[in-house]
Each structure stands twice: as C-alpha cells, then as structure tokens.
Design a protein around this motif. Structure first.
Motif, PDB file in Angstrom:
ATOM      1  N   LEU A 111       7.174  12.449 -15.494  1.00 20.04           N
ATOM      2  CA  LEU A 111       6.248  13.238 -14.655  1.00 20.04           C
ATOM      3  C   LEU A 111       6.465  14.730 -14.888  1.00 20.04           C
ATOM      4  O   LEU A 111       5.527  15.516 -14.954  1.00 20.04           O
ATOM      5  CB  LEU A 111       6.496  12.918 -13.170  1.00 20.04           C
ATOM      6  CG  LEU A 111       5.979  11.567 -12.685  1.00 20.04           C
ATOM      7  CD1 LEU A 111       6.706  11.131 -11.412  1.00 20.04           C
ATOM      8  CD2 LEU A 111       4.476  11.628 -12.434  1.00 20.04           C
ATOM      9  N   TYR A 138       9.401   3.686   3.130  1.00 20.49           N
ATOM     10  CA  TYR A 138       9.559   4.851   3.998  1.00 20.49           C
ATOM     11  C   TYR A 138       8.765   4.716   5.292  1.00 20.49           C
ATOM     12  O   TYR A 138       7.699   4.091   5.303  1.00 20.49           O
ATOM     13  CB  TYR A 138       9.049   6.121   3.285  1.00 20.49           C
ATOM     14  CG  TYR A 138       9.648   6.315   1.931  1.00 20.49           C
ATOM     15  CD1 TYR A 138      11.005   6.607   1.799  1.00 20.49           C
ATOM     16  CD2 TYR A 138       8.876   6.177   0.781  1.00 20.49           C
ATOM     17  CE1 TYR A 138      11.571   6.758   0.542  1.00 20.49           C
ATOM     18  CE2 TYR A 138       9.437   6.328  -0.476  1.00 20.49           C
ATOM     19  CZ  TYR A 138      10.785   6.620  -0.583  1.00 20.49           C
ATOM     20  OH  TYR A 138      11.349   6.763  -1.821  1.00 20.49           O
ATOM     21  N   ASN A 146      -0.464  10.051  -5.843  1.00 21.74           N
ATOM     22  CA  ASN A 146       0.491   8.953  -5.689  1.00 21.74           C
ATOM     23  C   ASN A 146       0.175   8.118  -4.435  1.00 21.74           C
ATOM     24  O   ASN A 146       0.398   8.552  -3.325  1.00 21.74           O
ATOM     25  CB  ASN A 146       1.909   9.589  -5.628  1.00 21.74           C
ATOM     26  CG  ASN A 146       2.963   8.788  -4.907  1.00 21.74           C
ATOM     27  OD1 ASN A 146       3.579   9.282  -3.964  1.00 21.74           O
ATOM     28  ND2 ASN A 146       3.210   7.601  -5.330  1.00 21.74           N
ATOM     29  N   ASP A 197       0.937   8.294  -9.977  1.00 21.29           N
ATOM     30  CA  ASP A 197       2.317   7.831  -9.907  1.00 21.29           C
ATOM     31  C   ASP A 197       2.320   6.563  -9.055  1.00 21.29           C
ATOM     32  O   ASP A 197       2.153   6.634  -7.835  1.00 21.29           O
ATOM     33  CB  ASP A 197       3.153   8.964  -9.272  1.00 21.29           C
ATOM     34  CG  ASP A 197       4.617   8.614  -9.162  1.00 21.29           C
ATOM     35  OD1 ASP A 197       4.990   7.474  -9.446  1.00 21.29           O
ATOM     36  OD2 ASP A 197       5.391   9.521  -8.777  1.00 21.29           O
ATOM     37  N   TYR A 216       5.651  13.910  -3.686  1.00 19.27           N
ATOM     38  CA  TYR A 216       6.956  13.724  -4.330  1.00 19.27           C
ATOM     39  C   TYR A 216       7.267  15.009  -5.108  1.00 19.27           C
ATOM     40  O   TYR A 216       6.423  15.489  -5.878  1.00 19.27           O
ATOM     41  CB  TYR A 216       6.895  12.501  -5.252  1.00 19.27           C
ATOM     42  CG  TYR A 216       8.142  12.292  -6.068  1.00 19.27           C
ATOM     43  CD1 TYR A 216       9.361  12.037  -5.454  1.00 19.27           C
ATOM     44  CD2 TYR A 216       8.098  12.350  -7.452  1.00 19.27           C
ATOM     45  CE1 TYR A 216      10.514  11.858  -6.207  1.00 19.27           C
ATOM     46  CE2 TYR A 216       9.242  12.158  -8.215  1.00 19.27           C
ATOM     47  CZ  TYR A 216      10.448  11.919  -7.577  1.00 19.27           C
ATOM     48  OH  TYR A 216      11.581  11.749  -8.330  1.00 19.27           O
ATOM     49  N   SER A 236      12.991   1.509 -10.939  1.00 16.93           N
ATOM     50  CA  SER A 236      14.027   1.918  -9.980  1.00 16.93           C
ATOM     51  C   SER A 236      13.915   1.214  -8.635  1.00 16.93           C
ATOM     52  O   SER A 236      14.923   0.817  -8.053  1.00 16.93           O
ATOM     53  CB  SER A 236      13.939   3.426  -9.725  1.00 16.93           C
ATOM     54  OG  SER A 236      14.208   4.155 -10.876  1.00 16.93           O
ATOM     55  N   ARG A 281      17.947   4.280 -15.010  1.00 16.70           N
ATOM     56  CA  ARG A 281      17.028   5.282 -15.559  1.00 16.70           C
ATOM     57  C   ARG A 281      16.058   4.660 -16.570  1.00 16.70           C
ATOM     58  O   ARG A 281      16.173   4.859 -17.785  1.00 16.70           O
ATOM     59  CB  ARG A 281      17.772   6.477 -16.186  1.00 16.70           C
ATOM     60  CG  ARG A 281      18.817   7.136 -15.313  1.00 16.70           C
ATOM     61  CD  ARG A 281      18.359   7.408 -13.892  1.00 16.70           C
ATOM     62  NE  ARG A 281      17.196   8.280 -13.837  1.00 16.70           N
ATOM     63  CZ  ARG A 281      16.146   8.033 -13.031  1.00 16.70           C
ATOM     64  NH1 ARG A 281      16.105   6.975 -12.235  1.00 16.70           N
ATOM     65  NH2 ARG A 281      15.133   8.859 -13.028  1.00 16.70           N
ATOM     66  N   CYS A 297       4.719   4.454  -8.303  1.00 21.80           N
ATOM     67  CA  CYS A 297       6.145   4.150  -8.140  1.00 21.80           C
ATOM     68  C   CYS A 297       6.368   2.902  -7.270  1.00 21.80           C
ATOM     69  O   CYS A 297       7.304   2.165  -7.466  1.00 21.80           O
ATOM     70  CB  CYS A 297       6.781   5.375  -7.484  1.00 21.80           C
ATOM     71  SG  CYS A 297       8.538   5.341  -7.349  1.00 21.80           S
ATOM     72  N   TYR A 298       5.478   2.728  -6.280  1.00 27.47           N
ATOM     73  CA  TYR A 298       5.694   1.646  -5.304  1.00 27.47           C
ATOM     74  C   TYR A 298       4.724   0.498  -5.537  1.00 27.47           C
ATOM     75  O   TYR A 298       4.227  -0.128  -4.595  1.00 27.47           O
ATOM     76  CB  TYR A 298       5.626   2.224  -3.870  1.00 27.47           C
ATOM     77  CG  TYR A 298       6.691   3.276  -3.727  1.00 27.47           C
ATOM     78  CD1 TYR A 298       8.011   2.925  -3.508  1.00 27.47           C
ATOM     79  CD2 TYR A 298       6.403   4.628  -3.938  1.00 27.47           C
ATOM     80  CE1 TYR A 298       9.024   3.881  -3.472  1.00 27.47           C
ATOM     81  CE2 TYR A 298       7.405   5.597  -3.901  1.00 27.47           C
ATOM     82  CZ  TYR A 298       8.706   5.202  -3.663  1.00 27.47           C
ATOM     83  OH  TYR A 298       9.711   6.139  -3.641  1.00 27.47           O
ATOM     84  N   LYS A 348      10.596  10.113 -13.136  1.00 29.68           N
ATOM     85  CA  LYS A 348      10.707  11.539 -12.802  1.00 29.68           C
ATOM     86  C   LYS A 348      10.748  12.374 -14.079  1.00 29.68           C
ATOM     87  O   LYS A 348      10.097  13.423 -14.185  1.00 29.68           O
ATOM     88  CB  LYS A 348      11.976  11.766 -11.978  1.00 29.68           C
ATOM     89  CG  LYS A 348      12.183  13.202 -11.544  1.00 29.68           C
ATOM     90  CD  LYS A 348      13.460  13.335 -10.734  1.00 29.68           C
ATOM     91  CE  LYS A 348      13.647  14.756 -10.238  1.00 29.68           C
ATOM     92  NZ  LYS A 348      14.930  14.922  -9.538  1.00 29.68           N
TER      93      LYS A 348
HETATM   94  C1  LIG Z   1       6.678   8.822  -5.956  1.00 31.73           C
HETATM   95  C2  LIG Z   1       7.889   8.776  -6.817  1.00 31.73           C
HETATM   96  N1  LIG Z   1       7.766   8.937  -8.129  1.00 31.73           N
HETATM   97  C3  LIG Z   1       8.825   8.908  -8.943  1.00 31.73           C
HETATM   98  C4  LIG Z   1      10.098   8.708  -8.442  1.00 31.73           C
HETATM   99  C5  LIG Z   1      11.261   8.730  -9.408  1.00 31.73           C
HETATM  100  O1  LIG Z   1      11.568   7.490  -9.873  1.00 31.73           O
HETATM  101  P1  LIG Z   1      12.500   7.278 -11.136  1.00 31.73           P
HETATM  102  O2  LIG Z   1      13.756   6.684 -10.616  1.00 31.73           O
HETATM  103  O3  LIG Z   1      11.724   6.340 -12.015  1.00 31.73           O
HETATM  104  O4  LIG Z   1      12.713   8.581 -11.814  1.00 31.73           O
HETATM  105  C6  LIG Z   1      10.293   8.542  -7.075  1.00 31.73           C
HETATM  106  C7  LIG Z   1      11.643   8.372  -6.533  1.00 31.73           C
HETATM  107  O5  LIG Z   1      11.880   8.435  -5.360  1.00 31.73           O
HETATM  108  C8  LIG Z   1       9.146   8.567  -6.250  1.00 31.73           C
HETATM  109  O6  LIG Z   1       9.252   8.391  -4.941  1.00 31.73           O
END
Ligand SMILES: Cc1ncc(COP(=O)(O)O)c(C=O)c1O
Length: 395
Positions: free
Chosen positions: A110, A328, A177, A209, A131, A242, A251, A211-212, A107
């Motif tokens: 980004l 989700y 994303n 992104d 997001y 995370s 973090r 993230c998943y 986060k």
């Molecule tokens: C799509 C997406 N990007 C980034 C993040 C943030 O992750 P981080 O804990 O690395 O800041 C999240 C957290 O929910 C997310 O869903």
C-alpha cells in the motif's frame, strides 16, 4: 564525533507522529510500573497460525532450493494459488503472471504503491478515518492528501457525490477500505459500483484494501473490487494473510488487479527488496487452501467476542453498532472527552489499551478503536476494570 544534528529528509518530517509507536512507549512504561495490561490497541490477532500452515513452512524450509533469493515477482506457484483462490472466492479470473503480485504484507505494498505512482504535489483522496498507511504512503511520496471526512450518519461510507468536481478532476489516486479499519463499517455492492463509476469518470486509480476479506459475520460476505465490472481497468486490491490466518508476523500479502498498475509497483519493488522467503510463500499457499471449516472457526471467535463486548459496554451506557465484519469495535468517547485523552485515561486508570480514533485521521476524533484480540475472560476483566474505575458512557 556524532551526527546527532543531521536532519532526516523532508518526507519524514512531513509525517505526523505514529500514534501506535507513542502508545507502545506508554505501554512499556505502564508495564514497568507492574500494571497487568489488557492490550486491545493493535490489530494483532492473538491466535496461533494454523498447524497445516506451520507444517508446510517447516517442510519448505528443509528444501535447500528455498534458501536462496526468491524470485522478485514471487514464486509462480504462489501466484497461481492466489489466482485460483480468487477465482474460487469471487469468480474473477486473474492472470497469475501479470495480475497478481506477492507482497511483504499489504502495508508494504500500500505504501510502495504511493511511491510508485505519486509525484510531489499530486492529489490523493483518502477517507478520514482510515488505516494510517493509506495517508502516510502518499505523504512520504510528497503527495497532497485530500481527506474525505466520513460521517456516522452516512454509515461511515465515502460520499462520492460530495467530492467537488475541481477536486475529483485533479485527483490521481483514491484509497478505500471496506470492511473498514477502524470503523468496522461495511459497504454494499452498490457502493462499489458507484465508486468504480466515479473513478472511471475522473480517471482515478482506485486502490481497495480488502484486509478483512474473511472476517465477516452473520452471513455477510464482503465484496471484492474486482467483482465489479470495469474495476480491473482502473483499480487494484490489496489482500493479506495476517488477519484471517493469524500470520501477522510472517509478513505475507498480495495485490491483484490492473496489470499496468501492478507492473509499476513490481518495478519499484525490484529496486527495493528481494521479496518473500520462498518457504513462507509455500506456507501461504497452504493457508489459501485451508478448508472453510477453519474460516468458520475464526469468524465464530471474533463474532463471540464482538457480541460479548457490545453487551458489556451496553451495561456501561454505550450503544455500540453491531459490526458485520473486522476485528474492531468503534466506540464513542464519553461526551466532552477527546480521543487521545480518553484513551490515556483508560490506560492509566484500568491498564486497558485502546487506540485513539484520531490516530486514523481527524475524522476519527471523538472515538476509540477496540480490537477484539483477547478472549472473553480478558474482555470481561477489562469491563470489570471500567466499572470499578467509573468509566462509562453518559449522554
Ligand atoms: C486496513 C488494513 N490494511 C492493511 C493492514 C496491514 O496488514 P499487513 O499485515 O498485511 O501489512 C492492516 C493491519 O492492521 C489493516 O488494518
């Protein structure tokens, strides 16, 4: 004398209210009233960090060499681990010195990327729903956000062919994303090829992104932007520890991709922060080297919850898509109900916290996001409370 009258900068006032903060207030109030909350609102994994990662952190903390300021650009060893992981996972070579940068969670990166690259008035393309950091970062930077409204009939994918030339020509950055928070949608490789071609044609900085990256099920493997030919010329990709490794509180994340773009972010961050505690970087290296059996456990946990909840919601009238990734479910509000009203009704009548879809932008109106961050016993309890309160989907 107090300065209560003093106004925050315009860039803060331009931000829409942060729905998660508002939800937190409502949750606190409900707890004060003695409600047993089932919190499926945040994307905060409920499991512990894997023991080898904790052990690595403890060992690294015992080493005084880790007690000072860390290097701005992250430890050389963590950057090497990132590039090794990337090569192993996606077959993509990265120069650990210039094409990988550790972050204080994705986060942070980004949002700071927007500050590093957006001038006031610059046009930024952001899907809706998205997001929140994908549009809040550009707003903080003074950019103009052009929302790309996503539609269920298009599988919640961005339709680049629907973006007018005049908009694409002005755009400086496009955030996206997949697998998606909040919709859970996944994108085929052809989609990535199409979006890379679009960004190259219009000379747009592409921000993906991922993230998943590892929370995928039923044999599905998410695509990395950098697997696509030509993507490294114009794009960067954000990763986090995370979710996959239950390390949200630590973090730690990273960005990989175009060296010029990463250099801009690094320059900004050098002026803002001192990077990640070296012991945490050491622990993150261990996480990236965990055997696949760990990943399978995590994937099975979320898949089991996904199936359980889809089945239970089905008995209450919902037809929820079987998402192939993320943590989700993206659930339609009953006909006539708006996202905020429905989420508040659910909270007040059942003590179950879900996130209103409009927290992710107007394109999320009419939906709520349910996080799979409780075990099946608790999810079953949530379903029972829905049933008792008469909360169901009626078409
Ligand atoms: C799509 C997406 N990007 C980034 C993040 C943030 O992750 P981080 O804990 O690395 O800041 C999240 C957290 O929910 C997310 O869903």
């Amino acid at each position: 004398m107090t300065l209560d009258w003093i106004e925050p900068a315009n860039r803060l006032q331009a931000l829409p209210p942060y729905v998660f903060a508002r939800l937190d207030e409502l949750k606190a109030r409900a707890r004060e009233q003695g409600l047993d909350l089932i919190d499926l609102g945040m994307g905060n994994p409920d499991g512990p960090t894997p023991q080898p990662v904790i052990d690595a952190a403890i060992a690294a903390m015992q080493n005084p060499a880790n007690h000072g300021y860390p290097p701005f650009e992250g430890t050389a060893s963590f950057r090497r681990s990132i590039s090794n992981w990337y090569k192993r996972r996606y077959g993509v070579e990265l120069d650990p010195d210039s094409e990988a940068l550790p972050l204080l969670g994705s986060k942070e990166g980004l949002t700071h990327l927007a500050i590093a690259y957006i001038n006031p008035g610059d046009l930024v393309l952001v899907p809706s729903p998205a997001y929140p950091a994908h549009f809040r970062g550009p707003v903080i930077a003074g950019g103009k956000v052009h929302s790309l409204i996503l539609k269920p009939e298009n599988g919640w994918l961005i339709d680049v062919t629907a973006i007018p030339d005049s908009v694409a020509e002005q755009a400086k950055i496009l955030y996206f994303n997949y697998p998606s928070n909040p919709t859970g949608a996944t994108a085929p490789r052809e989609f990535f090829e199409e979006i890379v071609a679009f960004a190259r044609r219009y000379e747009i900085l592409l921000v993906h992104d991922l993230c998943y990256a590892e929370l995928a099920f039923d044999g599905y493997q998410p695509t990395s932007l950098l697997e696509i030919e030509g993507a490294k010329d114009i794009g960067v990709e954000f990763h986090t520890l995370s979710k996959t490794y239950n390390m949200a509180g630590w973090r730690v994340g990273f960005v990989v991709g175009n060296r010029h773009i990463i250099q801009g972010l690094r320059t900004l961050k050098t002026n803002l922060d001192y990077g990640i505690f070296s012991a945490i970087q050491s622990a993150a290296e261990t996480a990236l080297q965990l055997p696949d059996v760990y990943l399978h456990e995590v994937q099975n946990r979320y898949r089991t919850r996904r199936d359980f909840l889809i089945d239970g919601l089905g008995k209450l009238g919902w037809d929820v898509d079987k998402t192939l990734a993320t943590m989700y479910l993206w659930v339609k509000c009953p006909p006539g109900a708006g996202s905020t009203d429905f989420a508040l009704t659910v909270l007040q009548q059942t003590g179950v916290v879900v996130t209103p879809g409009n927290a992710f932008g107007q394109g999320g109106e009419g939906y709520v996001r349910v996080s799979l961050i409780a075990d099946c016993d608790r999810l079953g309890e949530a379903l029972r409370r829905f049933e008792d309160a008469g909360i169901r989907y009626q078409s």
